[in-house]
Design a protein around this motif. Structure first.
Motif, short mmCIF file in Angstrom:
data_model
loop_
_atom_site.label_atom_id
_atom_site.label_comp_id
_atom_site.label_asym_id
_atom_site.label_seq_id
_atom_site.Cartn_x
_atom_site.Cartn_y
_atom_site.Cartn_z
N VAL A 180 0.85 -1.19 0.00
CA VAL A 180 0.00 0.00 0.00
C VAL A 180 0.89 1.25 0.00
O VAL A 180 1.59 1.51 0.97
CB VAL A 180 -0.92 0.03 1.24
CG1 VAL A 180 -1.87 1.21 1.17
CG2 VAL A 180 -1.69 -1.27 1.35
N PRO A 181 0.86 2.03 -1.07
CA PRO A 181 1.68 3.25 -1.09
C PRO A 181 1.09 4.33 -0.19
O PRO A 181 -0.11 4.33 0.09
CB PRO A 181 1.63 3.67 -2.57
CG PRO A 181 0.33 3.12 -3.06
CD PRO A 181 0.11 1.83 -2.31
N THR A 229 -5.28 7.89 -2.07
CA THR A 229 -6.24 6.93 -2.61
C THR A 229 -6.02 5.51 -2.08
O THR A 229 -6.76 4.60 -2.43
CB THR A 229 -6.14 6.89 -4.14
OG1 THR A 229 -4.80 6.52 -4.52
CG2 THR A 229 -6.47 8.26 -4.74
N ALA A 230 -4.98 5.32 -1.24
CA ALA A 230 -4.61 3.97 -0.82
C ALA A 230 -5.74 3.23 -0.09
O ALA A 230 -6.02 2.07 -0.41
CB ALA A 230 -3.36 4.02 0.04
N SER A 253 -9.71 -0.92 6.19
CA SER A 253 -9.60 0.46 5.73
C SER A 253 -9.17 1.39 6.86
O SER A 253 -8.32 2.27 6.69
CB SER A 253 -10.94 0.92 5.17
OG SER A 253 -10.89 2.27 4.75
N GLU A 254 -9.73 1.17 8.06
CA GLU A 254 -9.34 1.98 9.22
C GLU A 254 -7.86 1.77 9.56
O GLU A 254 -7.13 2.72 9.81
CB GLU A 254 -10.20 1.62 10.42
CG GLU A 254 -11.63 2.11 10.32
CD GLU A 254 -11.73 3.63 10.35
OE1 GLU A 254 -10.90 4.27 11.01
OE2 GLU A 254 -12.62 4.16 9.69
N LEU A 255 -7.42 0.51 9.59
CA LEU A 255 -6.03 0.23 9.94
C LEU A 255 -5.08 0.80 8.89
O LEU A 255 -4.00 1.31 9.23
CB LEU A 255 -5.81 -1.28 10.07
CG LEU A 255 -6.51 -1.96 11.24
CD1 LEU A 255 -6.12 -3.43 11.31
CD2 LEU A 255 -6.16 -1.27 12.56
N THR A 256 -5.45 0.72 7.63
CA THR A 256 -4.61 1.28 6.57
C THR A 256 -4.50 2.79 6.72
O THR A 256 -3.42 3.37 6.61
CB THR A 256 -5.20 0.94 5.19
OG1 THR A 256 -5.33 -0.47 5.07
CG2 THR A 256 -4.29 1.46 4.08
N ALA A 289 4.93 3.56 3.18
CA ALA A 289 4.10 2.52 2.60
C ALA A 289 3.80 1.46 3.65
O ALA A 289 4.54 1.26 4.61
CB ALA A 289 4.84 1.89 1.41
N ALA A 290 2.66 0.77 3.46
CA ALA A 290 2.25 -0.28 4.38
C ALA A 290 2.04 -1.57 3.60
O ALA A 290 2.04 -1.58 2.37
CB ALA A 290 0.96 0.13 5.10
#
Length: 708
Positions: free
Chosen positions: A589-590, A594-595, A625-628, A638-639
């Motif tokens: 995940v960048p 928009t990630a 989505s919350e954690l990201t 990034a993740a």
């Protein structure tokens, strides 16, 4: 003021210029004074009339106690103090009005002494119940009271004037300063200091907005709180939302931090030129106090949406608060530097990645003890053996310093080398015992002790072979015949710790599909003033009662199984022999706005393809989505999102790999959805936790599959 009380005027007009009626003045005008020791107003001494006129025209609570009976005459401010005793108290002797209270030390005797001797008296602080006008509530207010003798035109004492000045706000602010010092004493990191400083400034000064900044390379990083901002318990556990500012940002905060000089703007638009949102645009008054120590620069700001004259008392209190915050921030930075070095050393000697096998799931967790400023000797490892088995180890080298961590690294590396050439656990520990003895002799110390448990798991044979050197017994979670899990400690002969010689033995134990093995250090079960047996019982009960046998979930359960804080390091390693191989997928995940949306689409499609129930997909996608979002906000890099699906549960993890604060302002605005935060994860998942890693941290959650 007029010369006769018979024409008692209304009090002086307020600042607005509009006259205000006075209840007390009306009482003076209409009270039957002829029936009291004061006599008719037309006969009052001019000096007495002047005192009463002054009293009635003052907004400060005042009362006149006249004559030997100390008859009460008072103004509206004093009427508010005595609450329900007004207006019946007017013109009555003080002893009758206050009853038993008048007889208490420091009350009636003080007034009587001033009346007899004529010596003024200042009572620096007292607490009185006050009925607040307009609210109907009774509050305990703090007052300073002064008593002065009132003399007539001939110089004789005819009464006592009491003046009460409310100091509640000053007292509360001084109390808040004490509370701030106490709260800051328990902070360890700059995140902790920021939370405490912002919370204290917001409440102590009843501000609309507060900020905190520290130097960060050539620029600054800052965090703020706004009045009314909703922060739940889960949000408080997240790192504060830091913003980066360039060195030449030109805000009152950064200017104060750069120059070391405070600034106070009573009215204007001080943040308009650098406003990041409407909250900054609405600020009209701001105070910026520098934070300066030998190794730190920063600033603390307090702002209002209305004009605000900064009084001398407020400036002094702000300066004192800033001094406390600066000292705490310096300690926190020093701790973070030392803690970071120690923990980097510790974690760099632990495996960054554990084996990923079709039939075995492996997870581990390491938490430093209370004194996280020192490296420790706990370690774990898991690696593939030449014959296809899985080698697992968990041990503890005595000590909590850099030397202990270095020895831990030597022991771990030597154990892996021995295991790769000799698969029998007892033989590996025997060879390792000689190494530890050699290290002790080389270091000329008899205090080098190492406890360790080492085993080899063979999933094809559904068997594991274990050997222990003075280490706590491994815990095995099995599914019983009735379907309810049970946890039992394995009866493995415990030899002496490494470095003391002795005989080592190996024990083989069935390890069936559905079983999970847990290895742990003594920091998991040992607590002050609690028996070891109690800790072992709590751990077994927690593991048996876990929602599933997933290793990551059991590691989190194990570290929290025994109540109370531990002063030792904590290490756990769990291995599950799965009933059915799981399916897994991952996504990089960048750090882009928009990630989170991209993660939601990818995960929805992947889980739908795996035919996961729709209710699980919806909850899992929302939580992910919350954690990201949190990872991007607070790590700034990034993740990586990983999902693992088995018939009985879905496991999702989001890992970051950097430090917080590098997300741009535009990204922060787009990604901000912290209101739900980890509280949402707690509500929707069956288990969740956070795992620190060598580089960054991982947050994960588990959801059980209905009917799985």
């Amino acid at each position: 003021m007029p010369g006769t009380v018979g024409r008692v005027p209304t009090p002086s007009a307020p600042v607005s210029g509009a006259p205000t009626a006075s209840d007390a003045a009306a009482l003076v005008l209409h009270h039957p004074w002829a029936q009291t020791p004061l006599g008719p107003p037309e006969a009052w001494d001019p000096a007495l009339r002047a005192v009463i006129d002054l009293m009635l025209g003052s907004p400060v609570p005042m009362a006149l106690s006249y004559g030997d009976d100390l008859v009460l005459v008072y103004n509206d401010g004093y009427a508010e103090l005595i609450g329900g005793k007004h207006p019946a108290a007017f013109g009555r002797p003080s002893a009758e009005v206050f009853g038993e209270l008048w007889a208490l030390p420091g009350v009636g005797d003080v007034v009587g002494r001033v009346y007899r001797l004529g010596e003024p008296f200042l009572e620096k602080e007292t607490t009185l119940p006050v009925s607040r006008t307009g609210t109907g509530t009774v509050e305990q207010a703090v007052f300073t009271r002064g008593y002065s003798a009132v003399r007539d035109s001939g110089g004789d004492i005819v009464g006592v004037l009491t003046v009460a000045a409310e100091t509640t706000q000053v007292t509360e602010q001084l109390q808040s300063l004490s509370e701030l010092a106490s709260a800051l004493s328990g902070t360890l990191t700059l995140d902790d200091v920021a939370r405490v400083a912002l919370r204290s400034a917001l409440t102590s000064f009843d501000a609309d907005q507060v900020g905190f900044a520290v130097d960060d390379g050539p620029g600054w990083r800052a965090v703020r709180r706004v009045r009314g901002e909703l922060l739940d318990e889960a949000d408080e556990r997240l790192p504060p939302l830091w913003r980066r500012w360039p060195a030449d940002a030109g805000t009152p905060m950064t200017v104060a931090a750069e120059t070391g000089r405070p600034s106070f703007t009573p009215d204007g638009q001080p943040l308009l030129a650098t406003a990041v949102d409407r909250h900054d645009q609405k600020v009209r008054a701001v105070a910026a106090l520098p934070l300066r120590t030998s190794s730190l620069r920063g600033a603390l700001t307090v702002a209002y949406r209305e004009a605000h004259p900064w009084t001398a008392a407020e400036r002094a209190l702000l300066a004192a608060s800033a001094e406390l915050v600066a000292q705490a921030a310096e300690r926190a930075r020093r701790f973070e530097n030392q803690h970071g070095t120690a923990q980097l050393l510790q974690r760099s000697m632990l495996p960054e990645h554990l084996p990923d096998l079709p039939r075995l799931r492996v997870a581990a967790r390491y938490d430093p003890g209370v004194d996280g400023n020192a490296a420790g000797g706990d370690f774990y490892d898991a690696f593939l053996m030449p014959d296809g088995g899985l080698g697992i180890v968990l041990g503890d080298v005595a000590g909590h310093d850099v030397q202990a961590a270095a020895r831990m690294g030597q022991v771990r590396a030597a154990l892996r080398a021995l295991a790769l050439s000799q698969s029998q656990p007892d033989a590996v520990l025997t060879g390792l015992d000689r190494l530890v003895g050699s290290l002790g002799a080389e270091g000329r110390t008899d205090e080098l002790f190492v406890t360790v448990v080492f085993g080899v798991i063979e999933p094809d044979r559904e068997l594991m072979t274990l050997s222990s050197a003075g280490h706590p017994a491994p815990l095995l979670r099995r599914c019983s015949a009735d379907g309810d899990p049970v946890a039992e400690y394995l009866e493995i002969p415990t030899g002496p710790p490494l470095g003391l010689g002795g005989t080592r033995t190996s024990t083989s134990v069935p390890f069936s599909p559905g079983d999970t093995l847990l290895l742990y250090s003594d920091g998991v079960i040992e607590r002050r003033r609690q028996s070891l047996a109690a800790g072992l019982t709590d751990l077994a009960a927690a593991v048996a009662g876990a929602a599933s046998g997933d290793p990551r979930a059991l590691c989190a359960v194990a570290t929290a199984a025994v109540a109370g804080a531990t002063e030792d390091d904590v290490a756990v390693l769990a291995v599950e022999h799965v009933l059915t191989p799981s399916r897994s997928a991952s996504m990089e995940v960048p750090a882009e706005p928009t990630a989170p949306s991209r993660v939601r689409h990818w995960m929805s499609a992947q889980l739908a393809a795996w035919q996961v129930p729709e209710q699980v997909i919806g909850a899992a996608v929302l939580c992910t989505s919350e954690l990201t979002t949190n990872a991007l906000l607070h790590a700034g890099t990034a993740a990586r999102v990983e999902i693992d699906l088995s018939p009985e549960r879905l496991l999702v993890s989001v890992a970051d790999s950097g430090t917080r604060g590098t997300v741009t302002r535009a990204q922060t605005d787009t990604l901000s959805s912290r209101g739900r935060g980890l509280g949402l994860i707690e509500e929707l998942s069956d288990a969740w936790g956070t795992d620190p890693t060598v580089r960054g941290s991982t947050v994960w959650f588990e959801m059980l599959i209905p009917g799985g």
